[in-house]
Structure formats: C-alpha cells, structure tokens
Design a protein around this motif. Structure first.
Motif, PDB file in Angstrom:
ATOM      1  N   ARG A  26       0.832  -1.207   0.000  1.00 26.14           N
ATOM      2  CA  ARG A  26       0.000   0.000   0.000  1.00 26.14           C
ATOM      3  C   ARG A  26       0.868   1.260   0.000  1.00 26.14           C
ATOM      4  O   ARG A  26       0.543   2.250  -0.652  1.00 26.14           O
ATOM      5  CB  ARG A  26      -0.944  -0.002   1.202  1.00 26.14           C
ATOM      6  CG  ARG A  26      -2.090  -0.973   1.070  1.00 26.14           C
ATOM      7  CD  ARG A  26      -3.257  -0.600   1.971  1.00 26.14           C
ATOM      8  NE  ARG A  26      -4.381  -1.503   1.793  1.00 26.14           N
ATOM      9  CZ  ARG A  26      -5.257  -1.402   0.800  1.00 26.14           C
ATOM     10  NH1 ARG A  26      -5.140  -0.441  -0.089  1.00 26.14           N
ATOM     11  NH2 ARG A  26      -6.252  -2.258   0.693  1.00 26.14           N
ATOM     12  N   ARG A  27       1.951   1.248   0.741  1.00 23.83           N
ATOM     13  CA  ARG A  27       2.838   2.411   0.768  1.00 23.83           C
ATOM     14  C   ARG A  27       3.459   2.662  -0.596  1.00 23.83           C
ATOM     15  O   ARG A  27       3.608   3.819  -1.024  1.00 23.83           O
ATOM     16  CB  ARG A  27       3.919   2.204   1.824  1.00 23.83           C
ATOM     17  CG  ARG A  27       3.413   2.402   3.257  1.00 23.83           C
ATOM     18  CD  ARG A  27       4.504   2.150   4.268  1.00 23.83           C
ATOM     19  NE  ARG A  27       4.035   2.421   5.632  1.00 23.83           N
ATOM     20  CZ  ARG A  27       4.730   2.144   6.724  1.00 23.83           C
ATOM     21  NH1 ARG A  27       5.932   1.575   6.623  1.00 23.83           N
ATOM     22  NH2 ARG A  27       4.236   2.430   7.920  1.00 23.83           N
ATOM     23  N   LEU A  28       3.806   1.584  -1.293  1.00 22.57           N
ATOM     24  CA  LEU A  28       4.390   1.731  -2.625  1.00 22.57           C
ATOM     25  C   LEU A  28       3.378   2.310  -3.608  1.00 22.57           C
ATOM     26  O   LEU A  28       3.691   3.213  -4.400  1.00 22.57           O
ATOM     27  CB  LEU A  28       4.896   0.372  -3.121  1.00 22.57           C
ATOM     28  CG  LEU A  28       6.112  -0.207  -2.396  1.00 22.57           C
ATOM     29  CD1 LEU A  28       6.388  -1.620  -2.881  1.00 22.57           C
ATOM     30  CD2 LEU A  28       7.340   0.676  -2.597  1.00 22.57           C
ATOM     31  N   LYS A  32       2.159   7.308  -5.426  1.00 23.10           N
ATOM     32  CA  LYS A  32       1.755   7.999  -6.652  1.00 23.10           C
ATOM     33  C   LYS A  32       0.515   8.867  -6.445  1.00 23.10           C
ATOM     34  O   LYS A  32       0.184   9.684  -7.299  1.00 23.10           O
ATOM     35  CB  LYS A  32       1.497   6.982  -7.764  1.00 23.10           C
ATOM     36  CG  LYS A  32       2.747   6.270  -8.252  1.00 23.10           C
ATOM     37  CD  LYS A  32       2.443   5.342  -9.396  1.00 23.10           C
ATOM     38  CE  LYS A  32       2.007   6.097 -10.639  1.00 23.10           C
ATOM     39  NZ  LYS A  32       3.080   6.900 -11.222  1.00 23.10           N
ATOM     40  N   TYR A  33      -0.182   8.680  -5.321  1.00 23.43           N
ATOM     41  CA  TYR A  33      -1.414   9.433  -5.069  1.00 23.43           C
ATOM     42  C   TYR A  33      -1.202  10.614  -4.120  1.00 23.43           C
ATOM     43  O   TYR A  33      -2.146  11.337  -3.814  1.00 23.43           O
ATOM     44  CB  TYR A  33      -2.486   8.505  -4.480  1.00 23.43           C
ATOM     45  CG  TYR A  33      -3.025   7.511  -5.468  1.00 23.43           C
ATOM     46  CD1 TYR A  33      -4.169   7.778  -6.211  1.00 23.43           C
ATOM     47  CD2 TYR A  33      -2.398   6.295  -5.673  1.00 23.43           C
ATOM     48  CE1 TYR A  33      -4.685   6.864  -7.121  1.00 23.43           C
ATOM     49  CE2 TYR A  33      -2.887   5.363  -6.590  1.00 23.43           C
ATOM     50  CZ  TYR A  33      -4.032   5.653  -7.310  1.00 23.43           C
ATOM     51  OH  TYR A  33      -4.519   4.745  -8.205  1.00 23.43           O
ATOM     52  N   LYS A  34       0.007  10.801  -3.640  1.00 24.71           N
ATOM     53  CA  LYS A  34       0.261  11.879  -2.686  1.00 24.71           C
ATOM     54  C   LYS A  34      -0.087  13.242  -3.261  1.00 24.71           C
ATOM     55  O   LYS A  34       0.178  13.537  -4.423  1.00 24.71           O
ATOM     56  CB  LYS A  34       1.736  11.866  -2.254  1.00 24.71           C
ATOM     57  CG  LYS A  34       2.059  10.858  -1.167  1.00 24.71           C
ATOM     58  CD  LYS A  34       3.467  11.073  -0.635  1.00 24.71           C
ATOM     59  CE  LYS A  34       3.738  10.182   0.565  1.00 24.71           C
ATOM     60  NZ  LYS A  34       5.089  10.424   1.121  1.00 24.71           N
ATOM     61  N   PHE A  45      -3.719  10.218   5.617  1.00 24.29           N
ATOM     62  CA  PHE A  45      -2.935  10.317   4.384  1.00 24.29           C
ATOM     63  C   PHE A  45      -3.505  11.423   3.501  1.00 24.29           C
ATOM     64  O   PHE A  45      -4.708  11.497   3.273  1.00 24.29           O
ATOM     65  CB  PHE A  45      -2.972   8.978   3.641  1.00 24.29           C
ATOM     66  CG  PHE A  45      -2.172   8.949   2.373  1.00 24.29           C
ATOM     67  CD1 PHE A  45      -0.793   8.976   2.406  1.00 24.29           C
ATOM     68  CD2 PHE A  45      -2.807   8.871   1.141  1.00 24.29           C
ATOM     69  CE1 PHE A  45      -0.047   8.941   1.236  1.00 24.29           C
ATOM     70  CE2 PHE A  45      -2.068   8.835  -0.035  1.00 24.29           C
ATOM     71  CZ  PHE A  45      -0.687   8.863   0.018  1.00 24.29           C
ATOM     72  N   LYS A  46      -2.623  12.316   3.008  1.00 25.23           N
ATOM     73  CA  LYS A  46      -3.039  13.391   2.113  1.00 25.23           C
ATOM     74  C   LYS A  46      -2.764  12.974   0.668  1.00 25.23           C
ATOM     75  O   LYS A  46      -1.678  12.477   0.353  1.00 25.23           O
ATOM     76  CB  LYS A  46      -2.295  14.683   2.455  1.00 25.23           C
ATOM     77  CG  LYS A  46      -2.684  15.260   3.806  1.00 25.23           C
ATOM     78  CD  LYS A  46      -1.978  16.581   4.071  1.00 25.23           C
ATOM     79  CE  LYS A  46      -2.419  17.179   5.398  1.00 25.23           C
ATOM     80  NZ  LYS A  46      -1.757  18.484   5.671  1.00 25.23           N
ATOM     81  N   ASN A  62      -3.870   4.250   0.738  1.00 29.21           N
ATOM     82  CA  ASN A  62      -2.924   4.058   1.836  1.00 29.21           C
ATOM     83  C   ASN A  62      -3.431   3.071   2.884  1.00 29.21           C
ATOM     84  O   ASN A  62      -2.677   2.223   3.367  1.00 29.21           O
ATOM     85  CB  ASN A  62      -2.608   5.398   2.485  1.00 29.21           C
ATOM     86  CG  ASN A  62      -1.465   5.312   3.471  1.00 29.21           C
ATOM     87  OD1 ASN A  62      -0.349   4.952   3.097  1.00 29.21           O
ATOM     88  ND2 ASN A  62      -1.723   5.642   4.721  1.00 29.21           N
ATOM     89  N   CYS A  63      -4.723   3.149   3.252  1.00 31.82           N
ATOM     90  CA  CYS A  63      -5.252   2.250   4.283  1.00 31.82           C
ATOM     91  C   CYS A  63      -6.375   1.353   3.778  1.00 31.82           C
ATOM     92  O   CYS A  63      -6.818   0.449   4.490  1.00 31.82           O
ATOM     93  CB  CYS A  63      -5.735   3.036   5.504  1.00 31.82           C
ATOM     94  SG  CYS A  63      -7.245   4.008   5.237  1.00 31.82           S
ATOM     95  N   GLY A  64      -6.851   1.603   2.556  1.00 31.10           N
ATOM     96  CA  GLY A  64      -7.890   0.764   1.979  1.00 31.10           C
ATOM     97  C   GLY A  64      -9.300   1.102   2.403  1.00 31.10           C
ATOM     98  O   GLY A  64     -10.230   0.349   2.124  1.00 31.10           O
TER      99      GLY A  64
END
Length: 243
Positions: A26-28, A32-34, A45-46, A62-64
């Motif tokens: 998920r972190r990987l 790309k969505y940051k 998560f922003k 990030n967390c689903g």
C-alpha cells in the motif's frame, strides 16, 4: 491503475504473502497518489485524489478505507462513543487496527465467513455472548447477506446494552424490500440483488419496520456528499438504533 495492479498481484502473488506484506504494498502504491487536495480521516494520508473503484466508490490507497468507512469513523468520533465494549461485524482493517489501539475500548471484531481478519466468528443469528453485553455494535453491509434477518436483528437487540447504540447500514432501494427465497444461484442473486452473496435489497422504510418489530428505536441519518467533501465522502444513509 490501482485496480489493475491489484488484479495482477492476486494472479501472481500468494494471498498469504500479500496479506503479510499489505502495508508495504500500500505504501508503494499510495506514493503515486500523494497530494494536498484530499485527506483520509482514518489514516490521515493526504492525496491528490482517491481511487475510484468499479462501483464508483472512493478508496484510500494508503489504508484501503471506503467512503462509508471514513463516514462511519467521523460519526463515531463526532458523537464521542468510542468507549466500553464494542462488537464490530465484518471489520475493515483500517478501522479494526485503529480501534484495537484505543485503551478505553474492549474491542470484539467478528467475521463469520473468514473474509475479514477478526478475532471472533460469531453467527449473527445466534451470538455467543450474554445479553446486554455491548455498548456499541457496528453492523455495516451484513444484514443483506443473512437469510434469517429478523433473527439476526433480535440477536443484535438482545446483546446490546439498554443505553447502547447499534450502527447499521445496507444498500438501499426505493419502494419495498425486494427478496425472493427461490433465487439461490450466485448469478441470479447478482442480477436480482446486486451481488452474488446478497439475499435481498432493503428499502429504508422496510428496514426500519423490521428493526422496530424486534424492539429497536430507530433514528435515520442521511448525509450529503458535499459534507466535508475533501474526505472523499459520498451521499449515504445510516441507521442508529437504541433499545
């Protein structure tokens, strides 16, 4: 992109390995969505935008968390009810992880068919707990899977404390409840009820009537999509039940 990567991963990577390393994956992906346009209120998560799923729901990479999960968390925080003994059916990992860290909560996560990670596998039509046991019950997108839904509702009423609150949500349609016990194949159920493991589609009024018939006092909250839109919420209806 998110959906495509998920499909490819499921094809070539063992499920046990994916589950064990889900946080890393998920972190990987979420990198790309940051961005700064939106924020997940569960993991903070922003991001520049949420992932749009096939059913048009909005998912945090990030967390689903889905939109309904983020809305539920906001309700629980705003109403300051996260304390005491909580029963959570089919718990999303994003929430169960959060709740387990709360020191003033005795958290019971339950999933009967092992589709979610949970500590218990209570049968909702025969919950193996004493009466008046739980302060909070969360039963999101469960009842539409249950053949004997009135029996399940009676059990929820039985195990809820007199001053407790039960939060319920299902998919809804206008008009009457649609159910047919003769529809049993997965293909037929998907056509009739929208999902292969659903056995009915509730209407708001129909669900209210059934819940009141087992003793619940029902309060219905309807939320607009525009409410705190930067959290990726959608328009939805939530039931708050008391004895």
């Amino acid at each position: 992109m998110y959906t495509s990567l998920k499909k490819v991963a499921k094809l070539f990577i063992p499920k046990s390995f994916l589950q064990k390393n889900e946080l890393l994956f998920r972190r990987l992906i979420s990198f790309k969505y940051k961005g700064d346009a939106y924020q997940c209120n569960i993991c903070n998560f922003k991001l520049k935008h949420f992932v749009t799923l096939n059913d048009k729901d909005l998912l945090c990479p990030n967390c689903g968390s889905r939109s309904r999960t983020r809305r539920l968390y906001k309700i629980l925080i705003d109403e300051e009810v996260l304390k005491g003994t909580i029963l959570h059916f089919s718990p999303p990992k994003s929430l169960s992880k959060k709740f387990k860290l709360l020191q003033n909560v005795n958290y019971y996560s339950s999933d009967f068919e092992n589709e979610f990670r949970a500590d218990y596998n209570f049968n909702i039509t025969a919950i193996d707990c004493d009466s008046h046991f739980f302060d909070i019950i969360i039963c999101y997108h469960v009842l539409e899977h249950i053949d004997e839904d009135l029996k399940a509702m009676s059990e929820l009423y039985r195990v809820l404390k007199p001053n407790g609150i039960c939060y319920i949500q299902t998919p809804f349609k206008s008009g009457l409840i649609y159910e047919d016990s003769k529809i049993i194949s997965e293909k037929e159920r998907e056509i009739a009820f929208g999902q292969k493991d659903h056995v009915r589609v509730y209407s708001v009024e129909g669900l209210q009537n059934r819940l009141e018939s087992v003793g619940f006092k029902v309060k219905i909250k309807t939320f607009d999509k525009s409410d705190s839109d930067n959290f990726g919420f959608k328009a939805e209806t939530v039931f708050l039940l008391e004895k």
